[in-house]
Design a protein around this motif. Sequence first.
Motif, short mmCIF file in Angstrom:
data_model
loop_
_atom_site.label_atom_id
_atom_site.label_comp_id
_atom_site.label_asym_id
_atom_site.label_seq_id
_atom_site.Cartn_x
_atom_site.Cartn_y
_atom_site.Cartn_z
N PRO A 156 0.84 -1.21 0.00
CA PRO A 156 0.00 0.00 0.00
C PRO A 156 0.87 1.26 0.00
O PRO A 156 1.86 1.32 0.74
N THR A 157 0.53 2.22 -0.83
CA THR A 157 1.33 3.45 -0.87
C THR A 157 0.43 4.66 -0.61
O THR A 157 -0.80 4.55 -0.64
N LEU A 158 1.06 5.80 -0.41
CA LEU A 158 0.33 7.06 -0.28
C LEU A 158 -0.13 7.50 -1.67
O LEU A 158 0.37 6.98 -2.68
N PRO A 159 -1.04 8.47 -1.73
CA PRO A 159 -1.55 8.89 -3.06
C PRO A 159 -0.46 9.38 -4.01
O PRO A 159 -0.63 9.35 -5.22
N ASP A 160 0.70 9.82 -3.45
CA ASP A 160 1.77 10.25 -4.37
C ASP A 160 2.68 9.07 -4.75
O ASP A 160 3.75 9.26 -5.33
N LEU A 161 2.27 7.85 -4.39
CA LEU A 161 2.93 6.59 -4.76
C LEU A 161 4.18 6.29 -3.92
O LEU A 161 4.97 5.41 -4.27
N THR A 162 4.38 7.06 -2.84
CA THR A 162 5.53 6.78 -1.97
C THR A 162 5.10 5.90 -0.80
O THR A 162 3.91 5.81 -0.46
N LEU A 163 6.10 5.31 -0.17
CA LEU A 163 5.87 4.48 1.01
C LEU A 163 5.68 5.41 2.22
O LEU A 163 6.43 6.38 2.36
N PRO A 164 4.67 5.15 3.09
CA PRO A 164 4.52 6.02 4.27
C PRO A 164 5.84 6.17 5.03
O PRO A 164 6.56 5.18 5.21
#
Length: 422
Positions: free
Chosen positions: A289-297
């Motif tokens: 699962p990633t954040l909406p900007d496609l990065t890892l939390p």
Amino acid sequence: MTDLVPSRPHGRRVVIVGAGFGGMAAARVLARQKTVDLTVVDRRNHHLFQPMLYQVATGGLAPPQVAWPIRRLLGGRSNVRVLMDEVTGVDKSAREVLIGKRRIPYDTLVIATGAAHSYFGHDEWAPFAPGLKTLEDAIAIRRRILSAFEQAEACAVADDRGRLLTIVVVGGGPTGVELAGSIAELARFALAGDFRCIDPGEARVLLIQAGPRLLEPFPEPLSWKAEADLKRLGVEVRRGAAVTACDAGGVTVGGERIPAATVLWAAGVAASPAAAWLGVAADRAGRVPTLPDLTLPDHPEIFVIGDTSVVKGADGRPFPGLAAVANQQGRHVAKTVMARLAGRGPAPFRYRDHGVLAMVGRNSAVARIGRIHLSGRLAWVIWGVLHIGLLVSLRSRFAVMSEWIWSYLTYRRGAQLIIGRD
Ligand SMILES: Cc1cc2nc3c(=O)[nH]c(=O)nc-3n(C[C@H](O)[C@H](O)[C@H](O)COP(=O)(O)OP(=O)(O)OC[C@H]3O[C@@H](n4cnc5c(N)ncnc54)[C@H](O)[C@@H]3O)c2cc1C
């Protein structure tokens, strides 16, 4: 063992793991930026156009028509390094990618390692029911299908011949539908007249779908249209029944035993082991699962994209596992990296959904383009034009187009070769 590389400017080292749709889309943009020091790692030396892989598996196209060396696609630039190797882990605190004992340092990491087959807890079925994901898979499937016809020609026992001429495709998504349709056409048309003792047209092709309809991501009327067209080709469609056993003799579906020499798996995908590398909890399909900007939390320097990741759109639903999603995410990551280097902040990823298409057979495809639903010859032409346009090299476009025209006119296929042994 930290990687020995020429002096690398700190802060600008981007490592991309996986040169499929997502990784290559990011790499092709970043490779043009002289300010970025780019390393692309893939366990294969080629970028693969998976949507046309089923045509390699059924003798319609040859491997070089759907795959290209990564080095050639990205090469010739002093800021780009391509490594053919298998990534085994990530050391987040040291910011290094692990390839066995070797370590590749990064400032920004993009993980785009795609997905693998899932047998829903029955990995023991894998040797009997190969899936289609790589060129090796396609060549092995082609070998199984064509070898079954060869063995049937030499077989004197009627029951055995029946088993040899039965091909079961498990999974009624786009890959299953395309495989089943193409195998039926191979048997009915391309192989017609090539044998003396058997009629390849009598081969049984079954498509097994556990769900209530084929092509579940498509609008319902298109599912029924695809099923009707498959049946016209002679494919037996079984819906609402899951495979409960699979071995060298065939499959068991809804309590019925179906003897079959060739069983192909197009039913499930599981993400790559990236979640374990990153030490994060994966979703049920193994995706990160990633954040909406496609990065890892908590790790803005790590992007996870394509089939390896799961991210929800504005409607709260996860984006589908499609080439278009991976491609747009790759380009989004490249833009974000460039924006950061220019001192700007991140932006959320927005997927532009242009639609979905699936090929059924000659003059038959289904397509949802925006709100428009198409089927039959028009959808088939659109499928062909779009897919030709998506091939990454001009040479392949010409080669595939001429192969298709020749096949359309003659009903024959240009790559019916049995290579290797099982
Ligand atoms: C047969 C088939 C047909 C399809 N048809 C369609 C279609 O018609 N339309 C559509 O939109 N989508 C289609 N898809 C789905 C689409 O291909 C995927 O959604 C897309 O490829 C995902 O892109 P990706 O970059 O996440 O992964 P991929 O394109 O799969 O790329 C992953 C890359 O990572 C590399 N890799 C994996 N693990 C490692 C490792 N440990 N170390 C180094 N490298 C690694 C692999 O070698 C590969 O090059 C199809 C898929 C398949 C299998």
